[in-house]
Design a protein around this motif. Sequence first.
Motif, PDB file in Angstrom:
ATOM      1  N   SER A  46      -3.342   6.778   4.476  1.00  0.00           N
ATOM      2  CA  SER A  46      -4.246   7.058   3.366  1.00  0.00           C
ATOM      3  C   SER A  46      -4.554   8.555   3.271  1.00  0.00           C
ATOM      4  O   SER A  46      -4.756   9.216   4.300  1.00  0.00           O
TER       5      SER A  46
ATOM      6  N   SER B 184       0.830  -1.206   0.000  1.00  0.00           N
ATOM      7  CA  SER B 184       0.000   0.000   0.000  1.00  0.00           C
ATOM      8  C   SER B 184       0.862   1.254   0.000  1.00  0.00           C
ATOM      9  O   SER B 184       0.504   2.271  -0.596  1.00  0.00           O
TER      10      SER B 184
ATOM     11  N   VAL C   2      -7.912   6.184  -4.677  1.00  0.00           N
ATOM     12  CA  VAL C   2      -7.164   7.438  -4.640  1.00  0.00           C
ATOM     13  C   VAL C   2      -7.034   7.923  -6.077  1.00  0.00           C
ATOM     14  O   VAL C   2      -6.520   7.201  -6.937  1.00  0.00           O
TER      15      VAL C   2
ATOM     16  N   GLU D 117       0.597   4.390  -2.710  1.00  0.00           N
ATOM     17  CA  GLU D 117       0.450   5.807  -2.364  1.00  0.00           C
ATOM     18  C   GLU D 117       1.549   6.646  -2.998  1.00  0.00           C
ATOM     19  O   GLU D 117       1.310   7.762  -3.450  1.00  0.00           O
TER      20      GLU D 117
ATOM     21  N   CYS E 155       0.724   7.229  -6.583  1.00  0.00           N
ATOM     22  CA  CYS E 155      -0.338   8.237  -6.726  1.00  0.00           C
ATOM     23  C   CYS E 155       0.216   9.647  -6.540  1.00  0.00           C
ATOM     24  O   CYS E 155      -0.103  10.562  -7.308  1.00  0.00           O
ATOM     25  N   ARG E 156       1.033   9.808  -5.512  1.00  0.00           N
ATOM     26  CA  ARG E 156       1.574  11.149  -5.239  1.00  0.00           C
ATOM     27  C   ARG E 156       2.415  11.656  -6.395  1.00  0.00           C
ATOM     28  O   ARG E 156       2.437  12.852  -6.678  1.00  0.00           O
TER      29      ARG E 156
END
Length: 327
Positions: free
Chosen positions: A169, A146, A283, A150, A153-154
């Motif tokens: 999250s 996970s 996300v 993330e 995504c960032r």
Amino acid sequence: MTTGWTALHPRRERVPMSLRQFEYALAVAAEGSVTAAAELLHVAQPSMSQQIRNLERDLGVTLFARTPAGLVPTAVGRAFLREAQVAVSAARRARATARAGADDLVGELVVSAQLGFGTRQLPGALSVLRRRFPRLEVTVFEESSSAELERLCRRGAVDLALMAACQRSPADAHHLGEEEFVVVLDAGHRQLATDRVELRELEGEPWVRFDRDSALDGVLLEVSRDNGLTPATVARVSQTATAVRWAAHGLGVTLVPASAVPRGYEHLARPVFPAVSQPVITVVPSEAGPAATALLELLRQETWDSSASFRRSGAGAGELHGPVRAG
């Protein structure tokens, strides 16, 4: 006459790096060879080799090391490829946004899913999306961590990530529902006679587990600690379907999200007591295009509570007590 350092080291005109070179390097890293990467992208192998050499010369570094297993990115190569993926994904999104019309979506949608979560819901939503927008190209890959999801995504490497909620999250994540975990047993296991398997009854059982850095293995470790279990590991696997099949063949028991149980194995899965669940979120980067927004809305329409189908006799979900969230 030219004097000084320039006379000994004439300035070489740099050829600007291209997104196509980035795509070539990413393909080589994924396939492990120039030949396979060239076939994947439908280009001539000599041309791809030359482009990779030009890229390394322009960067002044070696991106790949030759090993018995194939071409493997070097340490600096891995760092470069992470940034190259961000650049390529951003360019694809920009192209898709520019070409998207009011009634059609084109370009590429890059989706990342945490291993084991939304295994049934995501294909359903993507199937509807592709029928609605047939010119849209969709790329999906699974990630066991996970934290890595993330990070992707960032950095804008993906258009949408589907994952279990955790302490890190983002506050603006979209909640979809709950994934309840089930235990998978072999056909002759005594616990199949129950509607829910008490976790303490699994003490001493051999376990089919996941890779040590997998979030799914982290769930088992937390569940084991909370219920006084000492899981004896007989195998570690990377895919939920493999864990289910090995458990079904009697190698050991395994704990997976309910949606990850392949069709045909539902009769060997049971919810556990105390119940274990995790919230599922998506996300979506703030700059994501209309395709990601459309997929998000389709995921909202999917059914996320799928554990009821694994109960032996349809016992009510609330007759024991509410789920205990893992993570």
